[in-house]
Design an enzyme around this catalytic site. Structure first.
Site, PDB file in Angstrom:
ATOM      1  N   ARG A  55       0.868  -1.113  -0.088  1.00  0.00           N
ATOM      2  CA  ARG A  55      -0.229   0.091   0.258  1.00  0.00           C
ATOM      3  C   ARG A  55       0.934   1.329  -0.017  1.00  0.00           C
ATOM      4  NH1 ARG A  55      -2.281   1.432   4.481  1.00  0.00           N
ATOM      5  NH2 ARG A  55      -2.831  -0.658   5.145  1.00  0.00           N
ATOM      6  N   LYS A 104      -5.594   6.528 -19.993  1.00  0.00           N
ATOM      7  CA  LYS A 104      -5.676   6.984 -21.423  1.00  0.00           C
ATOM      8  C   LYS A 104      -4.321   6.664 -22.202  1.00  0.00           C
ATOM      9  CE  LYS A 104      -9.645   7.948 -19.228  1.00  0.00           C
ATOM     10  NZ  LYS A 104     -10.046   9.183 -18.800  1.00  0.00           N
ATOM     11  N   ASP A 119      -4.364  18.941 -15.222  1.00  0.00           N
ATOM     12  CA  ASP A 119      -4.878  17.558 -15.696  1.00  0.00           C
ATOM     13  C   ASP A 119      -4.274  17.393 -17.112  1.00  0.00           C
ATOM     14  OD1 ASP A 119      -5.920  15.233 -16.760  1.00  0.00           O
ATOM     15  OD2 ASP A 119      -7.957  15.561 -15.466  1.00  0.00           O
TER      16      ASP A 119
HETATM   17  C1  LIG Z   1     -10.433   9.653 -17.551  1.00  0.00           C
HETATM   18  C2  LIG Z   1     -10.211  10.960 -16.932  1.00  0.00           C
HETATM   19  C3  LIG Z   1      -9.998  11.181 -15.630  1.00  0.00           C
HETATM   20  C4  LIG Z   1     -10.433   9.902 -14.543  1.00  0.00           C
HETATM   21  O1  LIG Z   1      -9.364   8.977 -14.776  1.00  0.00           O
HETATM   22  P1  LIG Z   1      -9.848   7.356 -14.236  1.00  0.00           P
HETATM   23  O2  LIG Z   1      -8.536   6.757 -14.728  1.00  0.00           O
HETATM   24  O3  LIG Z   1     -10.870   7.066 -15.339  1.00  0.00           O
HETATM   25  O4  LIG Z   1     -10.262   7.406 -12.745  1.00  0.00           O
HETATM   26  C5  LIG Z   1      -9.638  12.166 -15.269  1.00  0.00           C
HETATM   27  N1  LIG Z   1      -9.311  13.205 -15.984  1.00  0.00           N
HETATM   28  C6  LIG Z   1      -9.312  13.160 -17.178  1.00  0.00           C
HETATM   29  C7  LIG Z   1      -9.058  14.328 -18.345  1.00  0.00           C
HETATM   30  C8  LIG Z   1      -9.607  11.929 -17.909  1.00  0.00           C
HETATM   31  O5  LIG Z   1      -9.863  11.790 -19.047  1.00  0.00           O
END
Ligand SMILES: *Cc1c(COP(=O)(O)O)cnc(C)c1O
Length: 393
Positions: free
Chosen positions: A54, A203, A178
């Site tokens: 963890r 992604k 982000d």
């Molecule tokens: C998918 C996504 C998230 C969330 O991520 P997960 O891996 O699905 O929890 C946050 N920000 C963006 C821009 C995303 O495309």
């Protein structure tokens, strides 16, 4: 943290760093690729300093070092998902703190702020950060955190990271970017002045749609300590296997992003002005409102295209379902093409008026173009778009 886990600093290339991160980790066996460390705990006093998965695992460390090297940061912490990474950052705030956020943030980010963190007294102010006229409010509000995405979801707005970071720095507010939609191959927020980079590595970084994971990258040692603490204290760690998959995916990030971007630009250009297509959004199209900024801030346009079709929701869905190579599904950034109809999928719970105000109409579709051959993708789109009644136009 990454001693011996990243390629020597004489080698500067992005792909060299991506491919060689973690090589030689298992020196005792000569294995060219690292194993998966499927263990919950570690014998006390081991040289790697591991104790319990963890709070750390060799596969996390390999992934962290890879991501830090690619983002041009000193530190990275991996998490179970992008949402876990968001949770880790927001868990450092306290009741009464303000987050100043871009109004077009990812749906899950909005939902976390709105349904969860608001209960703990974290206040979020939303503004259109692509408009510099709104930056002055950062100075007025003195937020605990500035939160932005670029390009945004699903409108692909481009936000000036360097400009906002300079304003935020003036009042000592950390800026989180982000960077999921661009990936470190196309955009490096830390070099533009951001404090924290967040990724849903689910992604583009993993790129193969076979696991979820997330990460925070920073040059700030105090933030890094907070992230390690959150990973351990909140139980936000990924599985060692998912960390391994993500690190493997990252090795080919540059090749994939080149291909996604090339195809993205070609298809966006082709789609624009086609009968039945009202508008097309793509950061590197001349018609994009922030195209100059996009070209300055990003190496290429990435693989997401947003088009507004001239039709009702049922017909737009019909077009999506008629596609053979684009699967109708949420998510993005994989080698395979996906299509999403926000009005009935990701934003179905958002009232129509609010949805339309942020630019999501019944005919809006979002394509995540994969790395298939562009001719095949175009033929697939051309055939499916015939479902639109275009009055012989
Ligand atoms: C998918 C996504 C998230 C969330 O991520 P997960 O891996 O699905 O929890 C946050 N920000 C963006 C821009 C995303 O495309």
């Amino acid at each position: 943290m990454c001693e011996g886990l990243t390629v020597s600093s004489e080698f500067k290339g992005f792909s060299t760093r991506a491919v060689h991160a973690g090589r030689g980790f298992d020196a005792g066996t000569g294995a060219v690729m690292p194993p998966v460390f499927l263990t919950s705990t570690f014998a006390a006093g081991n040289p790697g300093g591991f104790d319990y998965t963890r709070s750390g695992n060799p596969n996390f460390r390999l992934l962290d070092c890879t991501l830090a090297a690619l983002e041009g940061g000193q530190f990275a912490t991996c998490f179970a998902s992008g949402v876990s990474a968001i949770t880790a950052v927001v868990s450092t705030l306290k009741s009464g703190d303000t987050v100043f956020a871009e109004e077009n943030v990812y749906g899950c980010t909005y939902r976390l702020f709105d349904k969860v963190f608001s209960k703990f007294g974290v206040r979020v102010i939303y503004a259109d950060l692509s408009d510099p006229a709104n930056w002055g409010r950062i100075v007025q509000e003195r937020p605990a955190l500035v939160w932005l995405e670029s390009p945004t979801n699903p409108l692909l707005k481009v936000v000036d990271i360097a400009g906002i970071s300079a304003v935020a720095q003036f009042v000592g507010a950390p800026v989180l970017v982000d960077n999921t939609f661009a990936s470190p191959y196309l955009q490096l927020p830390l070099t533009l002045g951001a404090t924290l980079v967040l990724h849903s590595t689910t992604k583009y970084i993993n790129g193969h749609s076979d696991c979820l994971s997330g990460a925070i990258v920073t040059n700030d040692a105090a933030w890094q300590e907070k992230m390690i603490f959150a990973q351990k204290a909140l139980g936000l760690q990924p599985s060692p296997f998912d960390a391994w998959l993500t690190a493997r995916g990252a090795r080919t990030l540059a090749l994939r992003m080149e291909q996604h971007s090339r195809t993205g630009l070609e298809l966006a250009t082709w789609l624009e002005g086609r009968p039945g297509v009202r508008t097309v959004r793509y950061p590197f199209l001349a018609s994009h409102p922030q195209v100059e900024l996009a070209r300055r801030q990003m190496r290429a346009g990435s693989g997401l295209i947003v088009a507004e079709l001239d039709c009702d929701a049922a017909t737009a869905l019909d077009v999506c379902r008629a596609l053979k190579l684009f699967t109708l599904a949420e998510s993005l950034g994989g080698v395979e093409s996906l299509v999403c109809h926000p009005a009935t999928m990701t934003h179905a719970s958002v009232p129509r008026a609010v949805r339309e105000q942020v630019g999501i109409r019944d005919g809006t579709v979002r394509f995540s173009v994969g790395i298939e051959d562009v001719e095949d993708l175009r033929a697939d789109l051309e055939r499916a778009l015939k479902r639109l009644k275009t009055d012989g136009k």
